[in-house]
Design a protein around this motif. Structure first.
Motif, PDB file in Angstrom:
ATOM      1  N   LYS A  18      15.696 -27.132  31.764  1.00  0.00           N
ATOM      2  CA  LYS A  18      16.862 -27.740  31.814  1.00  0.00           C
ATOM      3  C   LYS A  18      17.030 -29.293  31.510  1.00  0.00           C
ATOM      4  O   LYS A  18      18.005 -29.566  31.294  1.00  0.00           O
ATOM      5  N   ILE A  19      16.148 -29.961  31.256  1.00  0.00           N
ATOM      6  CA  ILE A  19      15.763 -31.304  31.108  1.00  0.00           C
ATOM      7  C   ILE A  19      15.239 -31.605  29.646  1.00  0.00           C
ATOM      8  O   ILE A  19      13.899 -31.148  29.583  1.00  0.00           O
ATOM      9  N   LEU A  20      15.794 -32.330  28.704  1.00  0.00           N
ATOM     10  CA  LEU A  20      15.104 -32.670  27.705  1.00  0.00           C
ATOM     11  C   LEU A  20      14.563 -34.172  27.752  1.00  0.00           C
ATOM     12  O   LEU A  20      15.678 -35.009  27.890  1.00  0.00           O
ATOM     13  N   ASN A  27      15.386 -42.633  24.545  1.00  0.00           N
ATOM     14  CA  ASN A  27      15.801 -43.136  26.089  1.00  0.00           C
ATOM     15  C   ASN A  27      14.685 -44.149  26.433  1.00  0.00           C
ATOM     16  O   ASN A  27      14.857 -44.230  27.497  1.00  0.00           O
ATOM     17  N   TYR A  97      28.380 -38.316  39.864  1.00  0.00           N
ATOM     18  CA  TYR A  97      27.074 -37.382  40.285  1.00  0.00           C
ATOM     19  C   TYR A  97      26.202 -37.520  39.338  1.00  0.00           C
ATOM     20  O   TYR A  97      26.535 -37.112  37.974  1.00  0.00           O
ATOM     21  N   THR A 100      20.436 -36.169  36.491  1.00  0.00           N
ATOM     22  CA  THR A 100      18.768 -36.347  36.633  1.00  0.00           C
ATOM     23  C   THR A 100      18.390 -36.745  37.891  1.00  0.00           C
ATOM     24  O   THR A 100      17.225 -36.634  38.521  1.00  0.00           O
ATOM     25  N   ASP A 124      28.059 -41.256  24.854  1.00  0.00           N
ATOM     26  CA  ASP A 124      26.743 -40.971  25.475  1.00  0.00           C
ATOM     27  C   ASP A 124      25.621 -40.574  24.921  1.00  0.00           C
ATOM     28  O   ASP A 124      25.944 -39.825  24.244  1.00  0.00           O
ATOM     29  N   ASP A 125      24.571 -40.760  25.351  1.00  0.00           N
ATOM     30  CA  ASP A 125      23.174 -39.977  24.920  1.00  0.00           C
ATOM     31  C   ASP A 125      23.313 -38.530  25.200  1.00  0.00           C
ATOM     32  O   ASP A 125      23.131 -37.767  24.223  1.00  0.00           O
ATOM     33  N   PHE A 126      23.615 -37.949  26.423  1.00  0.00           N
ATOM     34  CA  PHE A 126      23.483 -36.677  26.956  1.00  0.00           C
ATOM     35  C   PHE A 126      25.035 -36.306  27.586  1.00  0.00           C
ATOM     36  O   PHE A 126      25.408 -36.907  28.099  1.00  0.00           O
ATOM     37  N   ALA A 128      25.789 -33.042  30.105  1.00  0.00           N
ATOM     38  CA  ALA A 128      25.059 -31.974  30.635  1.00  0.00           C
ATOM     39  C   ALA A 128      26.325 -31.293  31.594  1.00  0.00           C
ATOM     40  O   ALA A 128      27.181 -30.550  30.973  1.00  0.00           O
ATOM     41  N   ASN A 129      26.697 -31.846  32.629  1.00  0.00           N
ATOM     42  CA  ASN A 129      27.832 -31.245  33.475  1.00  0.00           C
ATOM     43  C   ASN A 129      29.232 -32.213  33.119  1.00  0.00           C
ATOM     44  O   ASN A 129      30.256 -31.578  33.711  1.00  0.00           O
ATOM     45  N   GLY A 130      28.839 -33.084  32.579  1.00  0.00           N
ATOM     46  CA  GLY A 130      30.034 -33.820  32.217  1.00  0.00           C
ATOM     47  C   GLY A 130      30.516 -35.055  33.384  1.00  0.00           C
ATOM     48  O   GLY A 130      31.775 -35.560  33.234  1.00  0.00           O
ATOM     49  N   ASN A 131      29.820 -35.240  34.203  1.00  0.00           N
ATOM     50  CA  ASN A 131      30.423 -36.033  35.412  1.00  0.00           C
ATOM     51  C   ASN A 131      30.354 -37.683  34.868  1.00  0.00           C
ATOM     52  O   ASN A 131      31.303 -38.180  35.262  1.00  0.00           O
ATOM     53  N   ALA A 132      29.309 -37.908  34.113  1.00  0.00           N
ATOM     54  CA  ALA A 132      29.355 -39.159  33.547  1.00  0.00           C
ATOM     55  C   ALA A 132      30.601 -39.577  32.833  1.00  0.00           C
ATOM     56  O   ALA A 132      31.387 -40.478  32.819  1.00  0.00           O
ATOM     57  N   LYS A 156      23.963 -30.343  26.081  1.00  0.00           N
ATOM     58  CA  LYS A 156      23.384 -28.945  26.409  1.00  0.00           C
ATOM     59  C   LYS A 156      24.464 -28.107  26.901  1.00  0.00           C
ATOM     60  O   LYS A 156      25.155 -28.272  28.015  1.00  0.00           O
TER      61      LYS A 156
HETATM   62  P1  5GP Z   1      26.299 -35.213  33.056  1.00  0.00           P
HETATM   63  O1  5GP Z   1      27.131 -36.365  33.716  1.00  0.00           O
HETATM   64  O2  5GP Z   1      26.882 -34.855  31.720  1.00  0.00           O
HETATM   65  O3  5GP Z   1      26.103 -34.273  34.026  1.00  0.00           O
HETATM   66  O4  5GP Z   1      24.988 -35.885  32.583  1.00  0.00           O
HETATM   67  C1  5GP Z   1      24.761 -36.581  31.286  1.00  0.00           C
HETATM   68  C2  5GP Z   1      24.062 -38.012  31.845  1.00  0.00           C
HETATM   69  O5  5GP Z   1      22.767 -37.674  32.563  1.00  0.00           O
HETATM   70  C3  5GP Z   1      23.398 -38.697  30.828  1.00  0.00           C
HETATM   71  O6  5GP Z   1      24.297 -39.911  30.682  1.00  0.00           O
HETATM   72  C4  5GP Z   1      22.133 -38.719  30.782  1.00  0.00           C
HETATM   73  O7  5GP Z   1      21.765 -39.888  30.998  1.00  0.00           O
HETATM   74  C5  5GP Z   1      21.621 -38.027  31.783  1.00  0.00           C
HETATM   75  N1  5GP Z   1      21.079 -36.518  31.188  1.00  0.00           N
HETATM   76  C6  5GP Z   1      21.779 -35.387  31.595  1.00  0.00           C
HETATM   77  N2  5GP Z   1      20.872 -34.231  31.095  1.00  0.00           N
HETATM   78  C7  5GP Z   1      19.762 -35.088  30.447  1.00  0.00           C
HETATM   79  C8  5GP Z   1      18.666 -34.587  29.883  1.00  0.00           C
HETATM   80  O8  5GP Z   1      18.487 -33.487  29.569  1.00  0.00           O
HETATM   81  N3  5GP Z   1      17.772 -35.488  29.423  1.00  0.00           N
HETATM   82  C9  5GP Z   1      18.128 -36.722  29.544  1.00  0.00           C
HETATM   83  N4  5GP Z   1      17.011 -37.649  28.974  1.00  0.00           N
HETATM   84  N5  5GP Z   1      19.159 -37.236  30.330  1.00  0.00           N
HETATM   85  C10 5GP Z   1      19.968 -36.328  30.646  1.00  0.00           C
END
Ligand code: 5GP
Length: 189
Positions: A18-20, A27, A97, A100, A124-126, A128-132, A156
């Motif tokens: 699940k994590i790249l 990064n 939240y 990672t 943003d770089d990634f 995932a669930n959209g929290n950031a 993702k």
């Molecule tokens: P979210 O807030 O969308 O759940 O996650 C996005 C944030 O978590 C990004 O700012 C990133 O820093 C980190 N992140 C989420 N998934 C990954 C991943 O697969 N790889 C890396 N390197 N960072 C991730």
């Protein structure tokens, strides 16, 4: 974006399905040639949007946002994590939240750097669930600024971030969209 997808296939590591990990170009070590292509691509995709500012979150988003900002000719604001004791004046804040790090943290932006006149591209770089991204959108809401769109380097799509952003009626552009990382195999959309 083919060049980005090829680089992911060549260099990325998959962790726990699940994590790249992309430390060799995004990064940790940063490939500035690739960053420039990414910045240009965001500019192409948001060419019709009248952007006044780019907003990101520390730390990994900052480099990409700064290079991208050169193509838009606008300033970058990055949300700081945690309570910044050297901030004078008033602040906007939100809670995020971390996918990672598996914990909540606070993000803050000084009120003086965002206003209701701003039309903002979130980078943003990634995703995932959209929290950031949701934390950043929350801060824009507090400022009365308009989210013009969200630009993500690697999405993702098997996590719920896309759904969360689209349901708010905000445009999302992701340069590489990953359908699955199961069994360590990277499958693009
Ligand atoms: P979210 O807030 O969308 O759940 O996650 C996005 C944030 O978590 C990004 O700012 C990133 O820093 C980190 N992140 C989420 N998934 C990954 C991943 O697969 N790889 C890396 N390197 N960072 C991730």
């Amino acid at each position: 974006m083919e060049i980005l997808k090829n680089r992911i296939l060549e260099c990325a590591e998959v962790i726990d399905g699940k994590i790249l990990k992309v430390d060799s170009f995004l990064n940790h070590q940063c490939d500035i040639g690739l960053y420039n292509r990414i910045g240009q691509e965001f500019k192409n995709r948001f060419a019709k949007s009248d952007i006044t500012k780019i907003l990101t979150i520390e730390a990994s988003g900052i480099g990409i946002a700064c290079i991208t900002a050169q193509y838009f000719g606008v300033p970058v604001v990055f949300a700081k994590k945690g309570t910044a004791s050297n901030f004078t004046g008033e602040i906007y804040k939100s809670k995020v939240y971390s996918f990672t790090k598996e914990k909540h943290y606070e993000i803050i932006v000084a009120k003086k750097v965002l206003s209701e006149q701003d039309r903002v591209l979130i980078i943003d770089d990634f995703l995932a669930n959209g929290n950031a991204v949701r934390g950043l959108i929350d801060i824009l809401g507090q400022a009365g600024a308009k989210p013009e769109g969200v630009g993500i380097v690697i999405e993702k799509m098997f996590q719920k971030g896309r759904h969360e952003i689209i349901k708010m009626g905000i445009r999302l552009e992701s340069l590489a969209v990953i359908k699955s990382l199961e069994q360590g195999k990277i499958i693009f959309e």
